[in-house]
Motif scaffolding. Structure first.
Motif, short mmCIF file in Angstrom:
data_model
loop_
_atom_site.label_atom_id
_atom_site.label_comp_id
_atom_site.label_asym_id
_atom_site.label_seq_id
_atom_site.Cartn_x
_atom_site.Cartn_y
_atom_site.Cartn_z
N GLN A 11 54.26 24.12 74.70
CA GLN A 11 52.96 25.06 74.14
C GLN A 11 53.57 25.90 74.47
O GLN A 11 53.26 27.34 74.10
CB GLN A 11 52.62 24.97 76.30
N SER A 12 55.43 26.23 74.62
CA SER A 12 56.08 27.81 74.94
C SER A 12 56.07 28.27 73.21
O SER A 12 56.66 29.19 72.72
CB SER A 12 56.98 27.88 75.63
N GLY A 13 55.89 27.28 72.35
CA GLY A 13 56.30 27.55 71.12
C GLY A 13 57.71 27.04 70.74
O GLY A 13 58.66 27.95 69.97
N GLY A 14 58.85 26.35 71.29
CA GLY A 14 60.16 26.49 70.99
C GLY A 14 60.48 25.10 70.55
O GLY A 14 59.49 24.08 70.33
N THR A 15 61.12 25.23 69.96
CA THR A 15 61.24 24.14 68.77
C THR A 15 62.62 23.09 69.99
O THR A 15 63.60 24.09 70.59
CB THR A 15 62.44 24.28 67.60
N PRO A 16 63.50 22.19 69.55
CA PRO A 16 64.37 21.49 70.06
C PRO A 16 65.98 22.33 70.04
O PRO A 16 66.70 22.76 71.21
CB PRO A 16 65.08 19.87 69.88
N ALA A 17 65.82 23.32 69.01
CA ALA A 17 66.91 23.91 68.66
C ALA A 17 66.99 25.01 68.99
O ALA A 17 67.52 25.79 70.21
CB ALA A 17 66.72 24.00 67.26
N THR A 18 65.49 25.92 69.26
CA THR A 18 65.75 27.40 70.14
C THR A 18 65.51 26.53 71.89
O THR A 18 66.38 27.31 72.25
CB THR A 18 64.38 27.87 70.04
N VAL A 19 65.63 25.60 72.13
CA VAL A 19 65.86 25.49 73.31
C VAL A 19 66.83 25.30 73.49
O VAL A 19 67.30 25.84 74.63
CB VAL A 19 64.58 24.22 74.21
N ALA A 20 67.84 24.78 72.62
CA ALA A 20 69.07 23.97 73.17
C ALA A 20 69.47 25.50 73.35
O ALA A 20 70.63 25.28 74.08
CB ALA A 20 69.60 23.43 71.94
N LEU A 21 69.59 27.06 72.19
CA LEU A 21 70.05 27.49 72.27
C LEU A 21 69.93 28.33 73.11
O LEU A 21 71.00 29.41 73.85
CB LEU A 21 70.09 28.91 70.81
N THR A 22 68.74 28.58 74.08
CA THR A 22 67.90 29.05 75.13
C THR A 22 68.62 28.97 76.17
O THR A 22 69.57 29.71 76.63
CB THR A 22 66.88 29.52 75.04
N ALA A 23 69.38 27.19 76.46
CA ALA A 23 69.77 27.11 78.02
C ALA A 23 70.67 26.82 77.56
O ALA A 23 71.64 27.35 78.55
CB ALA A 23 69.54 24.71 77.97
N ALA A 24 71.88 27.05 76.68
CA ALA A 24 72.75 27.76 76.58
C ALA A 24 73.34 29.37 76.37
O ALA A 24 74.18 29.54 76.55
CB ALA A 24 73.39 27.05 74.74
#
Length: 167
Positions: A11-24
């Motif tokens: 829902q927030s529009g993130g992809t697994p790639a952007t989620v991984a970058l944000t989490a890191a």
């Protein structure tokens, strides 16, 4: 509870790639553009749409090195040298992976495969030319969406080795 979290991420529009970058906590910029299904090259389309040199836009390819799926990240302006990839990955022989196997293993669709946030972690080799740029662009996990980040950040987050694998 995991399903609920996945739903919130989508829902927030993130992809697994952007989620991984944000989490890191990594520094990155996203670039979205309208994908044209008729364009003959996903990577060249991304470079043109973003107004970025094709030397700075990298495509993510999935190959088999001695039967093991391996990710190769090379500039869209060049092509993958399979022999060099095999050597860099510590193998003897490399061939392009079956597209369905690449999609199933990474969780991404062809033209949107990202080296970041795959469903299953794979050995990754980043072309040495990436280190000549302050930032490079790679797929963010969806056609029409790229992330721009420092090559060192990409290598660190993917565990990539850097080697001359492009021609």
């Amino acid at each position: 509870m995991a399903k609920k979290q996945k739903k919130q991420k989508k829902q927030s529009g993130g992809t697994p790639a952007t989620v991984a970058l944000t989490a890191a906590g990594a520094a990155f910029t996203t670039h979205a553009y309208e994908h044209d299904p008729a364009h003959p090259s996903y990577g060249e389309e991304a470079a043109e749409a973003m107004g970025v040199s094709p030397d700075r836009v990298f495509k993510t390819l999935v190959a088999e090195v001695d039967g093991r799926l391996t990710v190769a990240v090379v500039p869209v302006s060049g092509s993958l040298d399979l022999k060099a990839l095999a050597t860099a990955a510590g193998g003897k022989k490399a061939a392009m992976a079956d597209p369905a196997a690449a999609e199933r293993t990474t969780g991404y669709v062809r033209g949107g495969i990202s080296p970041l946030g795959p469903r299953k972690a794979l050995p990754t080799v980043l072309d040495a030319s990436a280190t000549g740029h302050a930032t490079i662009c790679v797929s963010a996990g969806r056609r029409g969406l790229e992330v721009e980040l420092a090559p060192a950040v990409l290598a660190e987050l993917t565990g990539a080795v850097t080697a001359p694998i492009a021609r």
